[in-house]
Enzyme design. Structure first.
Site, PDB file in Angstrom:
ATOM      1  N   LYS A  57       0.863  -1.188   0.000  1.00 38.32           N
ATOM      2  CA  LYS A  57       0.000   0.000   0.000  1.00 38.32           C
ATOM      3  C   LYS A  57       0.895   1.231   0.000  1.00 38.32           C
ATOM      4  CE  LYS A  57      -3.972   1.863   2.588  1.00 38.32           C
ATOM      5  NZ  LYS A  57      -4.869   1.649   3.766  1.00 38.32           N
ATOM      6  N   SER A  92      -9.785   1.544   2.543  1.00 35.03           N
ATOM      7  CA  SER A  92      -8.868   2.343   1.751  1.00 35.03           C
ATOM      8  C   SER A  92      -7.787   1.533   1.025  1.00 35.03           C
ATOM      9  CB  SER A  92      -8.190   3.363   2.661  1.00 35.03           C
ATOM     10  OG  SER A  92      -7.402   2.707   3.634  1.00 35.03           O
ATOM     11  N   SER A 126     -10.135  -0.924   6.612  1.00 31.51           N
ATOM     12  CA  SER A 126      -9.460  -0.686   5.332  1.00 31.51           C
ATOM     13  C   SER A 126      -8.724  -1.881   4.741  1.00 31.51           C
ATOM     14  CB  SER A 126      -8.467   0.473   5.474  1.00 31.51           C
ATOM     15  OG  SER A 126      -9.167   1.688   5.513  1.00 31.51           O
TER      16      SER A 126
END
Lengths: 500, 102, 527
Positions: free
Chosen positions: A84, A159, A183
């Site tokens: 990420k 996310s 997330s």
């Protein structure tokens, strides 16, 4: 013998490592296949913000050198991994999908990233996300949205949407995400992959750009519980650079075959009847309950009376911590600097207004308000008291059961722009947020497609604090009950080229 | 209604984010909606409940030894900056119309 | 404006101090492992943590916690076992995270005090002695003691440094731009806050000096006001003598020397008195002391700056200090300046002023103690026993050694002088082998060349004539040489004794023992 892109996409982490060990293929060939898959698929999915071909090849060369010398291969040897883009990796940008950090090249590496690489993983690159992890759809990325590999018109969740999509599309074997309010788990559910948020403290947060410091936790995505366990084994444990990281003596890979015979699994009746939960989500959850029972687990009904307050506590604590964590983005030492400022104050205001997207600005503003003197006592302090009540709920529940089974998201993946209102978006995390408030671990496990939407649905397995092995036992047993489940998203099938 | 547009301007000033009048108006609506959704927090009976600031119960006294470790090379610390001069981070004048006193 | 003495006759000044001390003797910063080291080129002692890079996390330095607990124990504070770090949120470019990590309502050290002794003429500045205690009689000084309450001592991190370019004299106002250096950012800092217990600028000055001596003795900071490792802000208000309610206070900054602290407060007291006496009101504000123009000026202050959005730092674990941690720190407590002074007076019979001078810094006291110990073990004659050498050793240290160090800008450690040298020299004086004036010459050579005093005395043939019969012979000869002066003495002009002694010293080439010579003349003239 080389490895085809198609073969690569369906191989597990274990199969890749074993294949290299047996010299069925080389790590360099694996890297080549992974990069070819990205080249073929990512233009339509847009999971990657940066592809690190060179780093991947260099790592592969090191693995092949070990193999050539017949030295033992580490746990993730040759396994392609994506990170990420809130995780620092020396030699790459860390953008947090924000204009603020569009050109920021980190001079250091996050502990979780460093440990993955030390375990032999091949770094493919950095993955899209909601800006600074504020969001549940990856739509707030300032570098464009990521498409759900199962239906390119839909969001991958967020996310950590890029981390989920990259694994679901077979570009990365595993990936790392971070979870502040769901997330990791929600995008895993939307993309039909396994995503795990460990107990707060299991994985070091050092080098992962902070959103909510008391809520954030790093965890892996994979197409199987085993791949997630192997990755977690590599990154878990005490880190002297993170005061909140804890020793971890458990091997999560080792508990996968233990089964659930005699385990007590908690069901929260209120969750099955909650408003706004789609029928196919309830059906999927009930299907999982039945299967667990058939595997020998005992289902026990438990109450979490204060869970309903978790959402408001979260939207107090999260923004307050985020407001403070994001103050460092001031254009002085790094990051976006607006041109033409008269003075420092002007430069702060312009740079932060232009550098942050609307959702980041909203959360910073909210946090700045909630911490003001007078307001603090109305919201922040009570929110931390509510946190005590929620934590006590889980303590009581886990006196009766070894794990809990719950929905992940009230619904399957939605279409782009479908949830435009921020408060409506916030509601999509009601089943994941309480776990971050209490600090427990939770996993999203795919259990097939929703009968109405035809889209992936996950169930959430939750464990007591620092008993994350319970989750792996239940999830692994449950996974064996769904042998028919597709591991790769079919929407991007048929794009693979030949041999890499 | 919890916040006026003027309140929102004050919050933005504190958070060092420049907002246009239009943005202030929209932000005022958004923030008021969000704050309304936080009401359950204010309605709980929390008499005598201790707050939990840190999610790991009993975590305490985490410290390190007083031993030097290498930090960042100077050029690496400079390479990330928008504007450097003489090995330092250069910033516009601190005191101006918007000056930051403390 | 009236002078301070006149103002303090009618007004009582109420003063509190905030004293920041950097823990300069530690190896590393508060929350990262960068070195605490001053004078390095800008931004060369930085890392992701102290630069506030995205993703960096703080880890506290154990030695800093030990240092503040040590400071708390030395100032009579209660050590709070449970406390937390907080984030104090405000934007300032020398603070890399735009929040300062500091402590909240509960600090490591709370509710302490220091006993302040105000002796000599400066004690007259305090016109109201209510609540004070007399000085011990043994001090033989006018003055008083007063207890200064310490509200708290908390631990926090220092900010970086800035250079302002383009303005006049490097000032922030009018600068074209500024340059930021984060080497100092994150240096451990302890902030001590006193109760408003001080009443005169002199008390404030003495308090800061006493505190500095405590910190120096503990070895937790180099306490250099010049370098900024010891910094002091003051707040001061006035009330009519005898009034109970406090007046409005102003906060004073930039008092970066003991003199500036005194003068800044003195000016501000007189300024406030003038405002009040002309019917005005004192504005609650921060004022800047300008030593050059000898006045305080108001600093522009933003109203919003007061709200620091303080909340517990989630990245740091709370503290729950164990009894054994605190006791381990307590066992490291050295002898503190007050105790040291009392011991010097009691065990060695030194005067208050001599004891003060010796206790002023740890190196001097240690040197004194070592010299006394050296004279104990030395196989010196009975006359040179420890108590007999204490006074001469003290005199040598306070006068000759201090002057020598001052002239040559040296510390004791940098000279070739050893405590044994000092003990030997004092012994030579005490047993009458050399005179005190000869001792000065011996000292100069010993300090410069490291030659032992006995050796210098032997080399230069300095031994005093202490043979009583020899001295009596010299005295008789001189009386025979000046019969008329002897007559005058006997007639009552006893002042002539000095003349006779001087003649005898000349006759013995300065080596006659002056005390014995004196006694010989008195015996011969009056016997």
């Amino acid at each position: 013998m080389a490895i085809s892109v198609a073969d690569y996409r369906s191989l597990s982490a274990r199969a890749i490592r074993d294949g290299i060990a047996r010299a069925d293929f080389s790590a360099c060939e694996v890297a080549g296949a992974a990069l070819a898959a990205i080249e073929a698929i990512d233009p339509r999915v847009h999971a990657f913000l940066e592809v690190t071909s060179k780093l991947a090849h260099e790592a592969a060369v090191r693995i092949d050198a070990l193999r050539a010398k017949d030295q033992p291969l580490p746990a993730l040897a040759g396994v392609p991994i994506g990170f990420k883009d809130n995780m620092n990796l020396l030699g790459t940008r860390t953008t947090c999908a924000s204009r603020m950090l569009a050109d920021y090249a980190s001079p250091y590496t996050a502990t979780c990233v460093g440990r993955s690489l030390a375990a032999g993983a091949l770094p493919l690159g950095k993955l899209n996300m909601d800006e600074f992890a504020f969001g549940s759809s990856t739509e707030t990325s300032c570098f464009g949205r990521t498409h759900n590999p199962w239906d390119l018109d839909r969001v991958p969740g967020g996310s950590s949407g890029g981390s989920a999509a990259a694994v679901a599309a077979g570009m990365a074997t595993v990936s790392l995400g971070s979870d502040t309010g769901g997330s990791i788990r929600q995008p895993a559910s939307f993309c039909g992959v396994v995503g795990f948020k460990p107990t707060y403290g299991v994985v070091s947060r050092y080098g992962v750009v902070a959103f909510g410091s008391s809520l954030d936790q790093v965890g892996p995505f994979g197409r199987s519980v085993a791949d997630v366990a192997t990755t977690l084994d590599a990154i878990a444990g005490r880190d002297p650079f993170d005061c909140t990281s804890q020793e971890c003596a458990t091997s999560f890979s080792a508990v996968l075959d233990a089964g659930v015979e005699g385990m007590r699994v908690g069901i929260i009746p209120a969750y099955l009847e909650a408003k706004g939960v789609e029928a196919e989500v309830v059906v999927a959850l009930k299907g999982a309950m039945d299967r667990l029972e058939r595997c020998g687990a005992r289902l026990v009904e438990v109450e979490l009376p204060n869970a309903k307050a978790a959402l408001s506590a979260y939207y107090v604590i999260g923004p307050c911590e985020a407001f403070s964590n994001l103050s460092r983005f001031d254009s002085v030492r790094y990051g976006y600097r607006a041109p033409g400022a008269r003075d420092l104050g002007d430069q702060y205001e312009k740079s932060r207004a232009d550098g942050f997207g609307p959702e980041a600005v909203r959360r910073i503003m909210l946090g700045s308000y909630l911490l003001a003197s007078g307001v603090y006592d109305t919201y922040y302090y009570p929110a931390q008291q509510v946190r005590t009540l929620i934590t006590q709920d889980y303590h009581r529940a886990f006196e009766q059961v070894d794990a809990l089974l719950a929905p992940v998201s009230p619904r399957t993946a939605f279409k782009f722009g479908e949830l435009a209102d921020p408060t409506a978006m916030y509601l999509s995390d009601i089943f994941t947020i309480p776990i971050n408030i209490a600090g427990n671990g939770g996993m999203s496990l795919p259990v097939g497609r929703g009968e109405a939407s035809g889209l992936p649905v996950g169930v959430q397995v939750i464990g007591p604090q620092f008993r994350d092995e319970n989750i792996f036992r239940v999830a692994a047993a449950l996974e064996r009950c769904y042998p028919e489940i597709e591991r790769l998203a079919p929407a991007v099938e048929g794009v693979e080229g030949g041999e890499a | 209604m919890y916040l006026t547009e003027n309140d929102v301007r004050g919050i933005a000033t504190y958070a060092r984010i420049g907002l246009s009048d239009g943005e202030v108006a929209a932000m005022t609506v958004d923030l008021n909606n969000i704050i309304e959704s936080l009401r359950p927090i204010t309605e709980y009976d929390l008499e005598g409940v201790e707050p939990t600031f840190h999610p790991i119960a009993g975590l305490a006294n985490v410290m390190r030894e007083d031993a030097v470790r290498p930090g960042l090379a100077h050029q690496d610390a400079m390479a990330i900056a928008p504007h450097v001069e003489s090995g330092a981070y250069r910033i516009p004048p601190i005191l101006g119309d918007n000056g930051g006193d403390r | 404006m009236r002078g301070l003495a006149a103002v303090l006759q009618e007004w009582e000044a109420v003063i509190g101090l905030e004293v920041h001390a950097e823990l300069t003797t530690l190896n590393t910063k508060m929350f990262c492992s960068c070195p605490v080291d001053f004078g390095a080129p800008p931004n060369t002692h930085v890392c992701p943590v102290c630069l506030g890079l995205p993703g960096a996390l703080p880890v506290p330095n154990r030695a800093a916690i030990e240092s503040i607990v040590l400071a708390g124990l030395a100032t009579g504070c209660e050590i709070e076992k449970r406390s937390m770090f907080y984030r104090k949120n405000y934007f300032y470019p020398d603070m890399s995270k735009n929040f300062q990590t500091t402590q909240g309502p509960v600090a490591f050290c709370m509710r302490g005090s220091l006993l302040l002794e105000v002796a000599g003429r400066s004690s007259r500045e305090r016109s109201c002695l209510d609540g004070t205690l007399p000085l011990p009689e043994a001090y033989a000084q006018e003055g008083y003691c007063t207890v200064v309450g310490i509200t708290r001592i908390h631990l926090e991190e220092d900010a970086g440094k800035m250079v302002h370019v383009g303005g006049t004299d490097g000032r922030i106002s009018g600068a074209d731009y500024s340059l930021v250096d984060y080497n100092r950012c994150g240096t451990p800092l302890i902030e001590l806050v006193t109760e408003p217990d001080l009443r005169t600028p002199e008390e404030a000055r003495l308090f800061l000096q006493a505190l500095r001596q405590v910190y120096l003795t503990l070895g937790i900071s180099d306490c250099s006001m010049e370098e900024g490792s010891l910094r002091c802000d003051g707040n001061v208000s006035l009330r009519r003598r005898g009034a109970a309610a406090y007046g409005t206070k102003t906060e004073l900054k930039n008092m970066n020397s003991f003199k500036n602290l005194h003068d800044g407060l003195a000016y501000e007291i007189c300024r406030q008195a003038e405002v009040l006496e002309s019917g005005g009101t004192v504005a609650q504000e921060t004022r800047h002391w300008e030593p050059a123009s000898k006045r305080t000026i108001s600093m522009r202050v933003k109203e919003t700056a007061d709200d620091y959005r303080l909340f517990p730092e989630p990245d740091l674990a709370p503290y729950d200090l164990s009894e054994s941690f605190i006791e381990a720190v307590r066992s490291r407590l050295p002898e503190l300046p007050d105790a040291k002074r009392a011991r010097l007076m009691k065990s060695h019979g030194l005067s208050y002023l001599d004891a003060c001078a010796l206790a002023a810094d740890a190196e001097t006291t240690a040197f004194f103690d070592a010299a006394i110990a050296a004279s104990d073990v030395a196989s010196a004659p009975a006359a040179a026993s420890a108590s007999a050498v204490a006074k001469p050793v003290a005199n040598l240290l306070i006068n000759d050694v201090a002057a020598y160090l001052n002239t040559h800008a040296l510390t004791l450690a940098q000279t070739r002088l050893t405590p044994a040298h000092l003990a030997e020299l004092a012994g030579l004086v005490a047993e009458g082998t050399i005179s005190s004036s000869q001792a000065k010459a011996v000292f100069a050579r010993t300090a410069a060349e490291g030659v032992s005093p006995a050796r210098v005395v032997a080399d230069e043939g300095m031994e005093q004539v202490s043979d009583e019969s020899a001295i009596e012979q010299v005295a008789s000869a001189i009386l025979a040489q000046f019969p008329d002066k002897a007559e005058e003495y006997r007639a009552g002009k006893t002042g002539l004794l000095g003349f006779f002694v001087g003649q005898a010293m000349k006759a013995t080439a300065g080596q006659g023992n002056p005390k014995l010579i004196n006694e010989a003349f008195v015996r011969l003239l009056e016997g």
